[in-house]
Write a protein that holds these residues in place. Structure first.
Motif, PDB file in Angstrom:
ATOM      1  N   VAL A 171     -22.053  30.086  17.415  1.00  0.00           N
ATOM      2  CA  VAL A 171     -22.148  31.493  17.008  1.00  0.00           C
ATOM      3  C   VAL A 171     -20.887  31.888  16.227  1.00  0.00           C
ATOM      4  O   VAL A 171     -20.953  32.605  15.227  1.00  0.00           O
ATOM      5  CB  VAL A 171     -22.398  32.415  18.228  1.00  0.00           C
ATOM      6  CG1 VAL A 171     -22.221  33.883  17.865  1.00  0.00           C
ATOM      7  CG2 VAL A 171     -23.802  32.177  18.782  1.00  0.00           C
ATOM      8  N   ALA A 172     -19.742  31.365  16.644  1.00  0.00           N
ATOM      9  CA  ALA A 172     -18.494  31.647  15.919  1.00  0.00           C
ATOM     10  C   ALA A 172     -18.607  31.145  14.477  1.00  0.00           C
ATOM     11  O   ALA A 172     -18.166  31.799  13.534  1.00  0.00           O
ATOM     12  CB  ALA A 172     -17.320  30.975  16.622  1.00  0.00           C
ATOM     13  N   ARG A 173     -19.228  29.983  14.338  1.00  0.00           N
ATOM     14  CA  ARG A 173     -19.386  29.406  13.001  1.00  0.00           C
ATOM     15  C   ARG A 173     -20.306  30.288  12.154  1.00  0.00           C
ATOM     16  O   ARG A 173     -20.030  30.526  10.981  1.00  0.00           O
ATOM     17  CB  ARG A 173     -20.000  28.017  13.169  1.00  0.00           C
ATOM     18  CG  ARG A 173     -19.711  27.101  12.030  1.00  0.00           C
ATOM     19  CD  ARG A 173     -19.995  25.692  12.457  1.00  0.00           C
ATOM     20  NE  ARG A 173     -20.251  24.829  11.327  1.00  0.00           N
ATOM     21  CZ  ARG A 173     -20.617  23.564  11.449  1.00  0.00           C
ATOM     22  NH1 ARG A 173     -20.784  23.038  12.661  1.00  0.00           N
ATOM     23  NH2 ARG A 173     -20.814  22.828  10.391  1.00  0.00           N
ATOM     24  N   MET A 174     -21.402  30.786  12.786  1.00  0.00           N
ATOM     25  CA  MET A 174     -22.313  31.679  12.051  1.00  0.00           C
ATOM     26  C   MET A 174     -21.579  32.930  11.580  1.00  0.00           C
ATOM     27  O   MET A 174     -21.882  33.491  10.537  1.00  0.00           O
ATOM     28  CB  MET A 174     -23.477  32.133  12.964  1.00  0.00           C
ATOM     29  CG  MET A 174     -24.427  31.044  13.390  1.00  0.00           C
ATOM     30  SD  MET A 174     -25.620  31.763  14.584  1.00  0.00           S
ATOM     31  CE  MET A 174     -26.112  30.314  15.505  1.00  0.00           C
ATOM     32  N   LEU A 175     -20.606  33.378  12.376  1.00  0.00           N
ATOM     33  CA  LEU A 175     -19.875  34.603  12.034  1.00  0.00           C
ATOM     34  C   LEU A 175     -18.635  34.297  11.187  1.00  0.00           C
ATOM     35  O   LEU A 175     -17.832  35.178  10.905  1.00  0.00           O
ATOM     36  CB  LEU A 175     -19.455  35.334  13.322  1.00  0.00           C
ATOM     37  CG  LEU A 175     -20.602  35.915  14.171  1.00  0.00           C
ATOM     38  CD1 LEU A 175     -20.087  36.424  15.520  1.00  0.00           C
ATOM     39  CD2 LEU A 175     -21.304  37.057  13.430  1.00  0.00           C
ATOM     40  N   GLY A 176     -18.466  33.020  10.823  1.00  0.00           N
ATOM     41  CA  GLY A 176     -17.342  32.626   9.970  1.00  0.00           C
ATOM     42  C   GLY A 176     -15.998  32.717  10.678  1.00  0.00           C
ATOM     43  O   GLY A 176     -14.984  33.053  10.057  1.00  0.00           O
ATOM     44  N   LEU A 177     -15.973  32.411  11.983  1.00  0.00           N
ATOM     45  CA  LEU A 177     -14.732  32.596  12.749  1.00  0.00           C
ATOM     46  C   LEU A 177     -13.903  31.329  12.946  1.00  0.00           C
ATOM     47  O   LEU A 177     -12.839  31.387  13.545  1.00  0.00           O
ATOM     48  CB  LEU A 177     -15.066  33.182  14.131  1.00  0.00           C
ATOM     49  CG  LEU A 177     -15.724  34.563  14.135  1.00  0.00           C
ATOM     50  CD1 LEU A 177     -16.056  34.975  15.552  1.00  0.00           C
ATOM     51  CD2 LEU A 177     -14.813  35.595  13.491  1.00  0.00           C
ATOM     52  N   GLY A 178     -14.395  30.172  12.501  1.00  0.00           N
ATOM     53  CA  GLY A 178     -13.593  28.948  12.653  1.00  0.00           C
ATOM     54  C   GLY A 178     -13.733  28.305  14.024  1.00  0.00           C
ATOM     55  O   GLY A 178     -14.492  28.764  14.877  1.00  0.00           O
ATOM     56  N   TYR A 179     -12.982  27.206  14.238  1.00  0.00           N
ATOM     57  CA  TYR A 179     -13.074  26.417  15.460  1.00  0.00           C
ATOM     58  C   TYR A 179     -11.726  26.396  16.183  1.00  0.00           C
ATOM     59  O   TYR A 179     -10.702  26.319  15.513  1.00  0.00           O
ATOM     60  CB  TYR A 179     -13.496  24.977  15.112  1.00  0.00           C
ATOM     61  CG  TYR A 179     -13.539  24.061  16.296  1.00  0.00           C
ATOM     62  CD1 TYR A 179     -14.669  23.990  17.081  1.00  0.00           C
ATOM     63  CD2 TYR A 179     -12.420  23.303  16.641  1.00  0.00           C
ATOM     64  CE1 TYR A 179     -14.691  23.169  18.203  1.00  0.00           C
ATOM     65  CE2 TYR A 179     -12.441  22.483  17.758  1.00  0.00           C
ATOM     66  CZ  TYR A 179     -13.579  22.420  18.526  1.00  0.00           C
ATOM     67  OH  TYR A 179     -13.607  21.624  19.632  1.00  0.00           O
ATOM     68  N   PRO A 180     -11.643  26.426  17.524  1.00  0.00           N
ATOM     69  CA  PRO A 180     -12.762  26.603  18.450  1.00  0.00           C
ATOM     70  C   PRO A 180     -13.215  28.048  18.485  1.00  0.00           C
ATOM     71  O   PRO A 180     -12.404  28.972  18.323  1.00  0.00           O
ATOM     72  CB  PRO A 180     -12.165  26.181  19.796  1.00  0.00           C
ATOM     73  CG  PRO A 180     -10.719  26.498  19.687  1.00  0.00           C
ATOM     74  CD  PRO A 180     -10.352  26.330  18.230  1.00  0.00           C
ATOM     75  N   GLY A 181     -14.497  28.243  18.711  1.00  0.00           N
ATOM     76  CA  GLY A 181     -15.072  29.565  18.579  1.00  0.00           C
ATOM     77  C   GLY A 181     -14.820  30.494  19.756  1.00  0.00           C
ATOM     78  O   GLY A 181     -14.808  31.713  19.586  1.00  0.00           O
ATOM     79  N   GLY A 182     -14.634  29.918  20.956  1.00  0.00           N
ATOM     80  CA  GLY A 182     -14.542  30.749  22.156  1.00  0.00           C
ATOM     81  C   GLY A 182     -13.529  31.885  22.054  1.00  0.00           C
ATOM     82  O   GLY A 182     -13.899  33.061  22.148  1.00  0.00           O
ATOM     83  N   PRO A 183     -12.245  31.545  21.842  1.00  0.00           N
ATOM     84  CA  PRO A 183     -11.237  32.604  21.808  1.00  0.00           C
ATOM     85  C   PRO A 183     -11.506  33.622  20.697  1.00  0.00           C
ATOM     86  O   PRO A 183     -11.290  34.823  20.882  1.00  0.00           O
ATOM     87  CB  PRO A 183      -9.926  31.853  21.544  1.00  0.00           C
ATOM     88  CG  PRO A 183     -10.198  30.429  21.909  1.00  0.00           C
ATOM     89  CD  PRO A 183     -11.665  30.202  21.728  1.00  0.00           C
ATOM     90  N   ALA A 184     -12.009  33.149  19.535  1.00  0.00           N
ATOM     91  CA  ALA A 184     -12.264  34.044  18.400  1.00  0.00           C
ATOM     92  C   ALA A 184     -13.402  35.017  18.726  1.00  0.00           C
ATOM     93  O   ALA A 184     -13.318  36.216  18.434  1.00  0.00           O
ATOM     94  CB  ALA A 184     -12.602  33.223  17.161  1.00  0.00           C
ATOM     95  N   ILE A 185     -14.460  34.495  19.363  1.00  0.00           N
ATOM     96  CA  ILE A 185     -15.587  35.368  19.751  1.00  0.00           C
ATOM     97  C   ILE A 185     -15.100  36.427  20.746  1.00  0.00           C
ATOM     98  O   ILE A 185     -15.435  37.602  20.643  1.00  0.00           O
ATOM     99  CB  ILE A 185     -16.715  34.530  20.407  1.00  0.00           C
ATOM    100  CG1 ILE A 185     -17.378  33.620  19.387  1.00  0.00           C
ATOM    101  CG2 ILE A 185     -17.730  35.425  21.116  1.00  0.00           C
ATOM    102  CD1 ILE A 185     -18.623  34.157  18.749  1.00  0.00           C
TER     103      ILE A 185
END
Ligand code: KG4
Ligand code: ZN
Length: 330
Positions: A171-185
């Motif tokens: 989902v982070a990738r769909m929102l363009g947030l990069g990896y790892p997605g957890g902290p960004a989400i």
């Protein structure tokens, strides 16, 4: 100086090394992260992960020894992750540990990565009281297990498809947030409102989980509503994940008497999950046991502490890579 375990973790994309005492005291620890490498691809690239472990592992071992002012002669044994995980990454860790053990004259224990996560909640101080219900939420796993003081584990629920960490990352990738997605989400979700009624997957799967349907719902929603505020999509996604995780935890606690709920694995770093689990435990009358944040994601300390369990039980766990281990295995 006696009773010092060198723990080595290389099952995925972090090279984690630590020196740990049997009571969970972490004498020294370091993690060489590959986040920048995998961020370029939006996820872990197994072949690159193995190569990066080759580069990082010996300098990281050297660093934890130097930081603690210790030499290999001070160590008692080596514990290394033998699975589950990426096979190439596991081979680098186990082979290095075997080489070091041979050269330094130390026994080498092959540790189940999932048992490592389980024991992460007792690092720095002892927290877990048994019997315990464990929610393990990571990039590779999502499961509920009932654990006895003896170390016997009953798996009571697990995911039928994706792990929750994988869903966060996708989902982070769909929102363009990069990896790892957890902290960004998590960060984005905090600023939004959970206004999208995403489905609560696996409602009818009893204690099992399923996250692939939720991932697809988010993808379909974004395609149909490209202008919906991303922070609201993130908040709605997190709300759906937490609802499912915590509802199943509550059910599991009702069915299997437990003194505490232990929440471990990378997603246990989520402040939203930590807060939700605290609320659940207060109403269920059990203690919540959480590893300190730095021990939630993959690290060498949890492998070092788990390795002491093998020593204590006299288990001859060969450090042979095994990608098929379940949490009930040693
Ligand atoms: O336990 P872990 O480090 O590795 C595995 O054994 O898989 O877990 C990694 C997962 C990733 O999916 C990452 O996005 C997630 O944990 N994660 C988080 C947070 N930090 C890491 N998920 C939610 N909130 C966080 N703060
Ligand atoms: Zn892990």
């Amino acid at each position: 100086m006696a009773d010092l375990m060198l723990g080595i973790e290389t099952s995925c994309d972090d090279t984690g090394v630590a020196i740990v005492r049997p009571d969970g005291t972490v004498v020294s620890a370091a993690v060489a992260s590959q986040v920048e490498l995998h961020d370029r691809y939006g996820g872990v690239y197994p072949e690159m992960a193995s190569r990066a472990h080759v580069d990082a592992i010996l300098p990281t071992v050297r660093k934890v020894l130097d930081d603690a002012g210790l030499t290999p002669a001070d160590l008692t044994a080596i514990g290394v992750t033998r699975g589950p995980g990426l096979i190439g990454s596991l081979v680098v860790g186990t082979n290095t540990a075997l080489g070091l053990g041979d050269g330094w004259g130390l026994p080498v224990y092959g540790v189940n990565h999932l048992r490592g996560h389980l024991r992460s909640a007792d690092l720095d101080e002892r927290r877990v009281e048994y019997p315990a219900m464990v929610l393990l939420v990571s990039g590779g796993h999502t499961l509920l297990a009932h654990v006895e003081e003896s170390g016997d584990v009953t798996l009571v629920g697990s995911t039928r498809d994706d792990s929750v960490g994988e869903a966060y990352d996708k989902v982070a990738r769909m929102l363009g947030l990069g990896y790892p997605g957890g902290p960004a989400i998590d960060r984005l979700a905090k600023t939004g409102t959970a206004d999208v009624p995403f489905p609560r997957p696996a409602k009818d799967l009893d204690l099992d989980f399923s996250f692939s349907g939720l991932k697809s719902s988010v993808s379909r929603f974004l395609a149909a509503n490209p202008d919906h505020p991303p922070e609201d999509v993130a908040a709605s996604f997190v709300a759906a994940c937490l609802d499912v995780l915590l509802t199943k935890c509550r059910k599991a606690l009702e069915r299997h008497p437990s003194r505490c709920l232990v929440v471990v694995g990378g997603v246990a770093a989520s402040p939203q999950l930590r807060a939700g689990a605290q609320e659940l435990c207060e109403s269920a009358g059990v203690t919540l046991c959480l590893p300190p944040l730095r021990w939630s994601t993959d690290n060498g300390a949890m492998i070092g502490l788990a390795a002491w369990d093998y020593v204590e039980r006299g288990l001859d766990a060969r450090p042979k890579p095994d990608t098929s281990l379940t949490i009930a295995d040693w």
